[in-house]
Scaffold this active site. Structure first.
Site, PDB file in Angstrom:
ATOM      1  N   ASP A  12       0.858  -1.185   0.000  1.00 30.46           N
ATOM      2  CA  ASP A  12       0.000   0.000   0.000  1.00 30.46           C
ATOM      3  C   ASP A  12       0.896   1.239   0.000  1.00 30.46           C
ATOM      4  O   ASP A  12       1.663   1.458   0.938  1.00 30.46           O
ATOM      5  CB  ASP A  12      -0.910  -0.021   1.234  1.00 30.46           C
ATOM      6  N   ASP A  71      -2.674   2.503  -6.258  1.00 31.22           N
ATOM      7  CA  ASP A  71      -1.694   2.583  -5.173  1.00 31.22           C
ATOM      8  C   ASP A  71      -1.624   1.368  -4.252  1.00 31.22           C
ATOM      9  O   ASP A  71      -0.932   1.407  -3.235  1.00 31.22           O
ATOM     10  CB  ASP A  71      -1.947   3.837  -4.338  1.00 31.22           C
ATOM     11  N   GLU A  72      -2.312   0.286  -4.577  1.00 29.49           N
ATOM     12  CA  GLU A  72      -2.192  -0.902  -3.727  1.00 29.49           C
ATOM     13  C   GLU A  72      -2.437  -2.178  -4.527  1.00 29.49           C
ATOM     14  O   GLU A  72      -3.132  -2.176  -5.536  1.00 29.49           O
ATOM     15  CB  GLU A  72      -3.131  -0.828  -2.529  1.00 29.49           C
TER      16      GLU A  72
END
EC number: 2.7.7.7
Length: 359
Positions: A13, A107-108
């Site tokens: 993350d 983003d993860e």
């Protein structure tokens, strides 16, 4: 009884991704409270830097509320092309270790490193290497959670943020879950958590003490899932080709709209954006959903399922327009959105099996 899959899963993350990219690209923003999206008057924040979070500023918060919390807050317009560019760099690093990568957003992502390209038996060391490579390549920091399944890894990645990681070994999973507040369980939302509190279920231990019958009585089909999760059991595997369930777009307006005629124009623009995405992924859908957020922030959705798949902007717009006029608007509107669901994608089946190894 179904066997529990024991895997080596990493959840990566990125730390305050959008805001961190903006601070990276604009050195004058470093160390300052930054909000991506929205403004002092209206709009919704997409991301907040850690400096802004100290004041209580969070994503999905209105810009006006954020400005009240932090007088020095700097609002920055989102640059999604840039975020996608950086995200591609990060995913390239993931694939140096495994092809079993399931992105959740820009983003993860989940990574299954049970068997990996480096032949490294330690998922903990792999996560550390990946985080270091991300920093060296992009200048950004990431946090990681490492465990036997996606559920536990996802929760663990939040423990040592920013720029940290946490490993929950197989023999630590149940103890880790038992002390957690149920609101920290991934998959248990605010409303469900409140219902659990009312039933005297505050922690993983409390949840674990309830029978399947009790949980199914109070939570329906989700009862069995909660029973398993309280024991750290999750059968969900990392799926590189994650099935898309819906595709949509929405717009927040600078001034509230009270006339359906003006809203039609905005809906037409939104339908054009959806058509572009549909063509990119070569999909179609049957259900059109119109999302309406009023000036008092109450939310309303209206849906219609067609007897055939559609992918044409005109049909999406006409259906959304029909939904707009389906009933009278109760107030002026600050946001409109359209989503296309019931897509013509096909779900793949995955085999669950038991593995034994040193973690």
């Amino acid at each position: 009884m179904e066997q529990v899959p024991l895997r080596k899963i990493i959840h990566i993350d990125m730390d305050a991704f959008y805001a961190s990219v903006e601070q990276l690209d604009n050195p004058e923003l470093k160390g300052k409270p930054v909000a991506v999206g929205g403004n002092e008057v209206r709009g919704v924040i997409s991301a907040a830097s850690y400096e802004a979070r100290k004041f209580g500023v969070r994503s999905a918060m209105s810009g006006a509320q954020a400005a009240r919390l932090c007088a020095d807050l700097i609002f920055v317009k989102p640059n999604f092309d840039r975020y996608k560019e950086v995200s591609k760099q990060i995913r390239k690093i993931f694939h140096e270790y495994t092809d079993l990568v399931e992105p959740l957003s820009l983003d993860e992502a989940y990574l299954d490193v049970t068997e990996n390209k480096k032949g490294n038996p330690s998922a903990t060391l792999i996560a550390k290497e990946i985080r270091q490579k991300i920093f060296e390549t992009t200048g950004l920091t990431a946090s990681a959670g490492i465990s036997v399944n996606k559920f536990v890894a996802k929760i663990a990645s939040d423990f040592n943020k920013p720029n940290g990681q946490k490993t929950v070994n197989p023999d630590e999973v149940e103890a880790f879950i038992e002390v957690l507040d149920v609101k920290k369980f991934y998959g248990i939302g605010k409303v469900t958590a409140e219902k659990m509190y009312q039933l005297g279920i505050y922690t993983g231990t409390d949840l674990k003490s309830k029978s399947i019958e009790y949980l199914e009585e109070h939570f329906g089909n989700s009862g069995k899932a909660y029973y398993n999760l309280s024991r750290g059991i999750s059968f969900s595997q990392v799926k590189p080709n994650r099935e898309m369930k819906s595709i949509g777009a929405e717009r927040t307006f600078f001034k509230n709209l009270s006339s359906e005629i003006y809203m039609e124009e905005r809906l037409n623009n939104i339908a054009e954006e959806i058509e572009r995405r549909i063509k990119k992924y070569k999909i179609a859908g049957k259900t059109v959903t119109l999302k309406i957020k009023y000036s008092d922030f109450t939310l309303q959705t209206r849906s219609k399922t067609l007897p055939y798949f559609i992918s044409d902007k005109g049909l999406i717009f006409e259906t959304a327009k029909e939904l707009l006029y389906q009933e009278k608007l109760k107030d002026s509107v600050r946001l409109l959105g359209i989503s296309l669901n019931n897509l013509n994608t096909h779900q793949k089946k995955f085999v669950v099996y038991q593995l034994k190894f040193e973690f």
